[in-house]
Design an enzyme around this catalytic site. Structure first.
Site, PDB file in Angstrom:
ATOM      1  CG  LEU A 102      -4.589   5.354  -1.817  1.00  0.00           C
ATOM      2  CD1 LEU A 102      -3.233   5.155  -1.163  1.00  0.00           C
ATOM      3  CD2 LEU A 102      -4.993   4.114  -2.591  1.00  0.00           C
ATOM      4  CB  SER A 103     -10.981   3.824   0.273  1.00  0.00           C
ATOM      5  OG  SER A 103     -11.790   4.580  -0.600  1.00  0.00           O
ATOM      6  CB  ALA A 104      -9.995   3.193   5.419  1.00  0.00           C
TER       7      ALA A 104
ATOM      8  NE  ARG B  91      -3.497   2.239   2.889  1.00  0.00           N
ATOM      9  CZ  ARG B  91      -4.660   2.608   2.394  1.00  0.00           C
ATOM     10  NH1 ARG B  91      -5.252   1.832   1.499  1.00  0.00           N
ATOM     11  NH2 ARG B  91      -5.246   3.733   2.766  1.00  0.00           N
TER      12      ARG B  91
ATOM     13  CE1 TYR C 120      -9.883   1.248  -2.585  1.00  0.00           C
ATOM     14  CE2 TYR C 120      -8.079   1.778  -1.094  1.00  0.00           C
ATOM     15  CZ  TYR C 120      -8.878   2.107  -2.169  1.00  0.00           C
ATOM     16  OH  TYR C 120      -8.681   3.297  -2.845  1.00  0.00           O
TER      17      TYR C 120
END
Length: 362
Positions: A63-65, A38, A69
């Site tokens: 970016l989502s948490a 990540r 995801y």
């Protein structure tokens, strides 16, 4: 959004935490998450936050948490060979993880509003393909990205097996999103503050499941003020792979099978040698006096003024002896890329070897 699991020290520890919290539940999803670090999708100055379960935004980059995801990947129920459309594809982090599962005969498309984010995603994709230690463990469905508003997709576009939208969908756009799906397909999107999974069970039949409460920024509505009409987004064509690509996939697959057979032959039935146990050291202790008094037992050591000093010296001698006989700690060997080694050993022209290795740097 996020913060459901504790921070990790590295990508593997982050994945361990997501598994422990039951956000990652299947082996395929776990493999994809472990394969792509990540932190590689963060700008250098923000990488310290990469393994926290938090969303990250810098300018148009988002970016989502990790927990989000994870739920998305599990809900999509991905399988090799499926077609996938990512609406609001952003950095390409999710699309690349999906591509590891879809394999070489899948379809992997993304639509992103901001052209600068598309360039960022292409750079990160190129970096992953050229340098990732885990790339050769998979056959990859490389994502293709186009710039545009995902609410203006051309009506004659193909439908997909799996669709994800990474922004909040208003209720009036629910049917628009559903129509992007094939029958039997799965759509995952934030709808009315809930991450929602919709399965198309027939031409006009749907099953809906709410997964968890989320908070996403809403989709940006199309702006028709400039030209008075919408600018349709044309998705990449679904092209048949070239004979050259098919040959590379087949050769790499054959080599992987040979490596697997050789590994199984060396390991026999796969059972490892039983672990070797250290011999336990027994320390000599001084004589003690046992006193019986009214059916109770008391133990007391017979000591002399030099007893404590002798004990300390004896313990120190034993500690030094153990350190001298203890084997030096060995650092684990770096992982061996057997596929790369096997390809480089083949009696082939160098350009062909490099083609089989996707011109990777390591």
């Amino acid at each position: 959004m996020g913060g459901a699991v504790s921070a990790g020290e590295d990508n593997d520890e982050l994945i361990d935490n997501l598994k422990e919290a039951q956000y990652i539940r299947t082996e395929l999803v776990e493999q994809a998450f472990r394969a792509i670090d990540r932190a590689d999708y963060y700008l250098e100055e923000f990488k310290d936050n990469a393994y926290k379960d938090l969303a990250w935004k810098h300018g148009n980059i988002h970016l989502s948490a990790p927990c989000i995801y994870s739920e998305v990947m599990e809900a999509l129920d991905l399988q090799p060979g499926l077609s996938f459309l990512n609406l609001g594809s952003g950095t390409g982090y999710l699309s690349s993880m999906v591509g590891l599962i879809l394999g070489p005969f899948g379809v992997n498309h993304g639509v992103e509003l901001h052209s600068d984010v598309i360039e960022y995603a292409k750079q990160k994709l190129d970096f992953f393909i050229k340098t990732s230690d885990s790339f050769d463990k998979f056959e990859f469905c490389e994502p293709s990205f186009v710039t545009g508003n995902c609410l203006e997709i051309s009506p004659d576009c193909t439908q997909y097996d799996r669709v994800y939208c990474g922004a909040g969908v208003q209720k009036e756009h629910e049917d628009y999103m559903k129509n992007l799906l094939k029958v039997g397909g799965i759509l995952v999107m934030p709808l009315e503050e809930k991450l929602t999974k919709i399965t198309r069970t027939g031409p006009s039949a749907w099953e809906t499941k709410k997964i968890l409460a989320v908070s996403f920024a809403p989709l940006i509505q199309p702006n028709h003020a400039d030209a008075g009409k919408s600018r349709l987004v044309h998705l990449p064509p679904v092209a048949v792979r070239s004979l050259q690509d098919l040959a590379r996939i087949a050769i790499r697959g054959t080599i992987k099978k040979i490596i697997h057979q050789e590994t199984m032959g060396k390991n026999g039935n796969g059972l490892k040698n039983p672990p070797r146990f250290k011999r336990r050291r027994v320390r000599r202790r001084r004589m003690e006096t046992i006193v019986f008094l009214d059916k109770e037992v008391f133990a007391s050591r017979i000591s002399n003024p030099s007893d404590d000093n002798n004990n300390c010296e004896e313990f120190e001698d034993e500690r030094r002896e153990e350190e001298e006989t203890k084997p030096p700690e060995l650092k684990p060997d770096p992982p061996v890329n057997f596929l790369r080694e096997k390809v480089l050993s083949l009696p082939l022209p160098d350009p062909l070897k490099y083609y089989l290795l996707y011109y990777r740097e390591k």
